[in-house]
Design a protein around this motif. Structure first.
Motif, PDB file in Angstrom:
ATOM      1  N   GLY A   1      -8.944  10.145   2.507  1.00 14.74           N
ATOM      2  CA  GLY A   1      -8.796  11.303   3.381  1.00 14.74           C
ATOM      3  C   GLY A   1      -8.186  12.463   2.610  1.00 14.74           C
ATOM      4  N   ASP A   2      -7.146  13.077   3.187  1.00 13.83           N
ATOM      5  CA  ASP A   2      -6.476  14.201   2.537  1.00 13.83           C
ATOM      6  C   ASP A   2      -5.430  13.739   1.525  1.00 13.83           C
ATOM      7  N   THR A   3      -5.195  12.437   1.437  1.00 10.56           N
ATOM      8  CA  THR A   3      -4.197  11.898   0.524  1.00 10.56           C
ATOM      9  C   THR A   3      -4.865  10.902  -0.416  1.00 10.56           C
ATOM     10  N   VAL A   4      -4.041  10.181  -1.158  1.00  9.07           N
ATOM     11  CA  VAL A   4      -4.551   9.105  -2.000  1.00  9.07           C
ATOM     12  C   VAL A   4      -3.862   7.814  -1.594  1.00  9.07           C
ATOM     13  N   ARG A   5      -4.474   6.705  -1.944  1.00  5.70           N
ATOM     14  CA  ARG A   5      -3.897   5.393  -1.652  1.00  5.70           C
ATOM     15  C   ARG A   5      -3.926   4.554  -2.914  1.00  5.70           C
ATOM     16  N   ALA A   6      -2.831   3.828  -3.136  1.00  4.55           N
ATOM     17  CA  ALA A   6      -2.742   2.879  -4.243  1.00  4.55           C
ATOM     18  C   ALA A   6      -2.263   1.549  -3.691  1.00  4.55           C
ATOM     19  N   LEU A   7      -2.763   0.466  -4.275  1.00  3.82           N
ATOM     20  CA  LEU A   7      -2.341  -0.881  -3.908  1.00  3.82           C
ATOM     21  C   LEU A   7      -1.606  -1.508  -5.075  1.00  3.82           C
ATOM     22  N   VAL A   8      -0.540  -2.223  -4.766  1.00  4.19           N
ATOM     23  CA  VAL A   8       0.249  -2.911  -5.787  1.00  4.19           C
ATOM     24  C   VAL A   8       0.247  -4.392  -5.463  1.00  4.19           C
TER      25      VAL A   8
ATOM     26  N   LYS B   1       4.200   7.102   2.353  1.00  4.48           N
ATOM     27  CA  LYS B   1       4.242   5.973   3.280  1.00  4.48           C
ATOM     28  C   LYS B   1       4.003   4.691   2.508  1.00  4.48           C
ATOM     29  N   VAL B   2       4.818   3.682   2.809  1.00  6.41           N
ATOM     30  CA  VAL B   2       4.727   2.396   2.124  1.00  6.41           C
ATOM     31  C   VAL B   2       4.556   1.302   3.164  1.00  6.41           C
ATOM     32  N   ARG B   3       3.620   0.424   2.925  1.00 12.76           N
ATOM     33  CA  ARG B   3       3.408  -0.737   3.801  1.00 12.76           C
ATOM     34  C   ARG B   3       3.290  -1.964   2.913  1.00 12.76           C
ATOM     35  N   VAL B   4       4.166  -2.925   3.139  1.00 16.57           N
ATOM     36  CA  VAL B   4       4.195  -4.141   2.324  1.00 16.57           C
ATOM     37  C   VAL B   4       3.521  -5.276   3.093  1.00 16.57           C
ATOM     38  N   ASP B   5       2.897  -6.179   2.343  1.00 17.23           N
ATOM     39  CA  ASP B   5       2.227  -7.349   2.915  1.00 17.23           C
ATOM     40  C   ASP B   5       1.040  -6.970   3.794  1.00 17.23           C
ATOM     41  N   ILE B   6       0.193  -6.083   3.283  1.00 16.03           N
ATOM     42  CA  ILE B   6      -1.051  -5.811   4.001  1.00 16.03           C
ATOM     43  C   ILE B   6      -1.977  -7.010   3.789  1.00 16.03           C
ATOM     44  N   PRO B   7      -2.787  -7.352   4.790  1.00 16.60           N
ATOM     45  CA  PRO B   7      -3.560  -8.597   4.703  1.00 16.60           C
ATOM     46  C   PRO B   7      -4.804  -8.513   3.838  1.00 16.60           C
ATOM     47  N   ASP B   8      -5.238  -7.300   3.473  1.00 18.13           N
ATOM     48  CA  ASP B   8      -6.510  -7.161   2.764  1.00 18.13           C
ATOM     49  C   ASP B   8      -6.377  -6.088   1.694  1.00 18.13           C
ATOM     50  N   LEU B   9      -7.243  -6.139   0.700  1.00 20.35           N
ATOM     51  CA  LEU B   9      -7.273  -5.111  -0.337  1.00 20.35           C
ATOM     52  C   LEU B   9      -8.206  -4.001   0.116  1.00 20.35           C
ATOM     53  N   ASP B  10      -7.676  -3.079   0.890  1.00 20.89           N
ATOM     54  CA  ASP B  10      -8.479  -2.007   1.472  1.00 20.89           C
ATOM     55  C   ASP B  10      -8.052  -0.683   0.863  1.00 20.89           C
ATOM     56  N   LEU B  11      -8.838  -0.202  -0.087  1.00 22.03           N
ATOM     57  CA  LEU B  11      -8.584   1.098  -0.695  1.00 22.03           C
ATOM     58  C   LEU B  11      -9.349   2.187   0.059  1.00 22.03           C
TER      59      LEU B  11
ATOM     60  N   ALA C   1       0.842  -1.197   0.000  1.00 17.82           N
ATOM     61  CA  ALA C   1       0.000   0.000   0.000  1.00 17.82           C
ATOM     62  C   ALA C   1       0.875   1.243   0.000  1.00 17.82           C
ATOM     63  N   LEU C   2       0.546   2.200  -0.864  1.00 16.09           N
ATOM     64  CA  LEU C   2       1.254   3.478  -0.940  1.00 16.09           C
ATOM     65  C   LEU C   2       0.283   4.585  -0.565  1.00 16.09           C
ATOM     66  N   ASP C   3       0.652   5.410   0.390  1.00 14.10           N
ATOM     67  CA  ASP C   3      -0.177   6.527   0.825  1.00 14.10           C
ATOM     68  C   ASP C   3       0.612   7.819   0.722  1.00 14.10           C
ATOM     69  N   GLY C   4      -0.025   8.869   0.246  1.00 14.02           N
ATOM     70  CA  GLY C   4       0.628  10.169   0.147  1.00 14.02           C
ATOM     71  C   GLY C   4      -0.097  11.071  -0.820  1.00 14.02           C
ATOM     72  N   PRO C   5       0.447  12.258  -1.080  1.00  7.28           N
ATOM     73  CA  PRO C   5      -0.142  13.134  -2.095  1.00  7.28           C
ATOM     74  C   PRO C   5      -0.149  12.454  -3.462  1.00  7.28           C
ATOM     75  N   ARG C   6      -1.109  12.804  -4.287  1.00 13.25           N
ATOM     76  CA  ARG C   6      -1.254  12.125  -5.573  1.00 13.25           C
ATOM     77  C   ARG C   6       0.016  12.227  -6.416  1.00 13.25           C
ATOM     78  N   LYS C   7       0.645  13.386  -6.441  1.00 10.23           N
ATOM     79  CA  LYS C   7       1.842  13.549  -7.253  1.00 10.23           C
ATOM     80  C   LYS C   7       2.955  12.622  -6.781  1.00 10.23           C
ATOM     81  N   THR C   8       3.102  12.474  -5.474  1.00  9.61           N
ATOM     82  CA  THR C   8       4.151  11.621  -4.919  1.00  9.61           C
ATOM     83  C   THR C   8       3.865  10.151  -5.207  1.00  9.61           C
TER      84      THR C   8
END
Length: 658
Positions: free
Chosen positions: A600-607, A648-658, A566-573
């Protein structure tokens, strides 16, 4: 030219760009104390201050004229960072796109000067001796699983389904049979002259395991690793694990990092418990840390439980973990119970389960498992059934007891004169029953019977073997002397409604752990649940359910059939990090990335990525985090330093939570 002695130091810093070894010159006055593993204090020229760190290794003597700062001080003469522990921290951090320093903060407790001085002044611990009676007991327990003892000594990776029944120690203390199994494995390893680590979810499990071990191993060979210990006690336990004499370490998720000298076994009990998930960065699950440690240090690796997680079942399917079945299959007597024709659908306890509880109460305690604590954890409008929310913060309203003024579960404010925003009604209705309301209802249904509530607000460790109704939330069930004479599992349909990818295996784990508390032959009633999950519990074939879950998730590329970051942050980043990831790992398919979506105030992407691509994906994501952190050191005018470091990067999240 004089050849300088060089120390390679890992700084204790949260900044990702400092997650590497820095070279420092060792001054002559510190040459004797500057050995690998000690805590040191060094200058950080870029920040103009002194920081703490660990001396990881000594570099080659340097005769060049490159500028090197000198070590400021050796904080402690005790080498607390072993080469194996640093290698494990480095591997775990690299796999999770994190920093080794974050791992070491979890693994190494803060220094306690008095405890350290007392330890250094005392004699080193002696090699523990395991008595012949303890060896014979351990062999007898392990013989219930043919070949298990040999597999432990051979350092195999094993999945073991623990016996689902209660047990009594010689002094009458109730424990689960699983505690005897893992205690026997640890005793067998210790008798062979090697150390064992057993990680359990919480203090209740640790107490059972500790009770099973205390009478069978020397006191100084049993080391408790618990974050709730006082600072000096925990630091002393850490120093004992560092000693050359083998020991048995029992503790929570951080116990997998215990720096024992000669590791013979790492065992994890009930790895599906969410307490094994590390909330702090980089969020390495205890199961993954144990897998990495077994690869680095050898020894056996044991995953034990009453159920099988899909993560462990995937390892069994690919042949990385071997399944060891029991010689004699034991299972509770599970009854799938539904309302009979003519019964009210509002009745929580069907007549058959009610009859079983009444008959069992003649002999001993009965366990009733419910989904939530409290009296009425959910309130709705009595007219339109709209959920009742707090007018101040929007939190859900609940009732602490019958007739009480509703209160907010978030801010705690009382909701006087509440009005429904949908229909303007002022009447509330209880939409669910918590442990306390269930206890009230059953108390009226069984007059004269003692009723015990066990939940987060009313912790109960064990109950006597005399008649009583024990109403417990999932995971808070107390042990009963001799086991429960009946177990009733309520609210199963509500538990399964949770919006969670793993809710099925979580429910199966909750129900199986409760069923394992029943006395042999006692009925276990699962109320209002059908389908594959109910059949799996009734036939006690939890690994088969895990296999079916994996088969269903594979076409959809759901974890754990693939890894997810999971990647969290401003859209450009986030967009820049994803673009760099595509360049670094072109094998990622077109559907690997989900999002980015507003979060929220940022965006999240899942890889989503295959396990074989894990190293390259983690390296690319880590490089993006470091690049963003370096940019944050030179903020735009009017912005505070570090404001740009928002990826912010978090690897091996247990669920697909966007």
């Amino acid at each position: 030219m004089r050849r300088r002695r060089v120390a390679r130091v890992l700084l204790d810093s949260p900044l990702p760009q400092l997650d590497r070894l820095f070279d420092y010159e060792i001054p002559d006055e510190l040459a004797g104390d500057a050995v690998p593993g000690v805590r040191v204090r060094v200058p950080l020229r870029s920040a103009g201050r002194v920081v703490d760190g660990f001396l990881v290794e000594l570099g080659e003597p340097d005769a060049s004229d490159r500028p090197l700062s000198q070590l400021e001080a050796v904080v402690s003469p005790m080498p607390v960072l072993t080469p194996r522990l640093y290698a494990l921290a480095r591997r775990a951090a690299d796999r999770a796109a994190g920093s080794a320093g974050d791992i070491l903060r979890l693994a190494i407790p803060k220094r306690m000067v008095r405890a350290e001085k007392a330890w250094l002044a005392a004699d080193p611990p002696a090699v523990p001796e395991v008595t012949g009676d303890a060896r014979a007991w351990a062999d007898a327990v392990l013989n219930e699983y043919p070949g298990l003892a040999d597999e432990l000594l051979a350092g195999a990776r094993l999945a073991v389904d623990a016996p689902p029944q209660p047990a009594l120690l010689d002094d009458g203390t109730p424990v689960g049979a699983w505690a005897l199994l893992l205690a026997a494995a640890a005793v067998r390893v210790l008798a062979g002259g090697r150390s064992a680590i057993v990680a359990v979810p919480d203090h209740r499990d640790r107490a059972q395991l500790e009770a099973a071990l205390q009478a069978r191993v020397p006191a100084d060979a049993l080391v408790r690793d618990d974050a709730k210990q006082s600072g000096p006690t925990r630091y002393t336990a850490f120093l004992r694990a560092l000693a050359d004499a083998p020991c048995i370490v029992i503790g929570n998720r951080s116990a997998v990092y215990a720096p024992v000298a000669d590791l013979g076994m790492v065992a994890i009990w009930d790895d599906g418990d969410p307490l094994f998930g590390e909330p702090l960065s980089p969020g390495v699950h205890a199961r993954d840390a144990a897998l990495l440690r077994q690869e680095l240090d050898g020894g056996a690796l044991v995953f034990a439980g009453h159920t099988r997680t899909t993560d462990v079942e995937r390892l069994v399917a690919v042949g990385w973990v071997r399944e060891v079945p029991a010689a004699r299959r034991r299972s509770p007597r599970v009854v799938l119970t539904a309302q009979r024709e003519g019964e009210s659908r509002a009745a929580r306890v069907p007549s058959s389960a009610f009859t079983a509880a009444r008959e069992a109460l003649v002999e001993g305690p009965v366990l009733v498992q419910v989904s939530r604590p409290g009296y009425a954890p959910v309130l709705v409008c009595a007219q339109c059934r709209h959920p009742a929310r707090c007018p101040h913060c929007g939190g859900p309203l609940h009732a602490a007891r019958h007739g009480a003024v509703p209160a907010c579960s978030w801010c705690g404010r009382a909701a006087h004169a509440w009005t429904c925003p949908e229909c303007s009604s002022t009447m509330l209705r209880m939409a669910s029953s918590g442990s306390e309301r269930t206890a009230d209802e059953l108390g009226r249904a069984f007059p004269g019977v003692r009723v015990i509530v066990a939940d987060g607000d009313h912790p109960v460790v064990s109950v006597e073997g005399r008649p009583a109704l024990v109403v417990a939330t999932r995971g808070a069930e107390p042990l009963a002397v001799g086991g429960y004479r009946a177990v009733i599992l309520l609210d199963g349909d509500r538990m399964l409604m949770a919006d969670d990818l793993r809710i099925g295996e979580s429910c199966l784990r909750w129900w199986s752990n409760a069923a394992a508390l029943a006395a042999p032959g006692a009925p276990v009633h699962l109320v209002g649940v059908g389908g594959d999950i109910a059949r799996s519990l009734a036939t006690w074939t939890q690994p088969a359910y895990a296999r079916s879950e994996l088969a269903d998730r594979a076409p959809l590329r759901m974890p754990p059939t693939v890894r997810v970051a999971a990647l969290d942050g401003p859209r450009k980043t986030v967009d820049a990090a994803l673009a760099e990831l595509r360049r670094a790992v072109p094998e990622l398919d077109a559907e690997a990335v989900l999002g980015p979506l507003a979060h929220g105030d940022t965006v999240r992407a899942l890889v989503r990525f295959d396990y074989g691509l894990g190293t390259r994906v983690a390296e690319s994501l880590r490089a993006s985090v470091v690049s963003q952190a370096v940019k944050g050191r030179r903020p735009a005018k009017g912005r505070p330093p570090g404001a740009a470091n928002t990826l912010k990067v978090r690897v091996d999240i247990p669920d697909l939570d966007l």
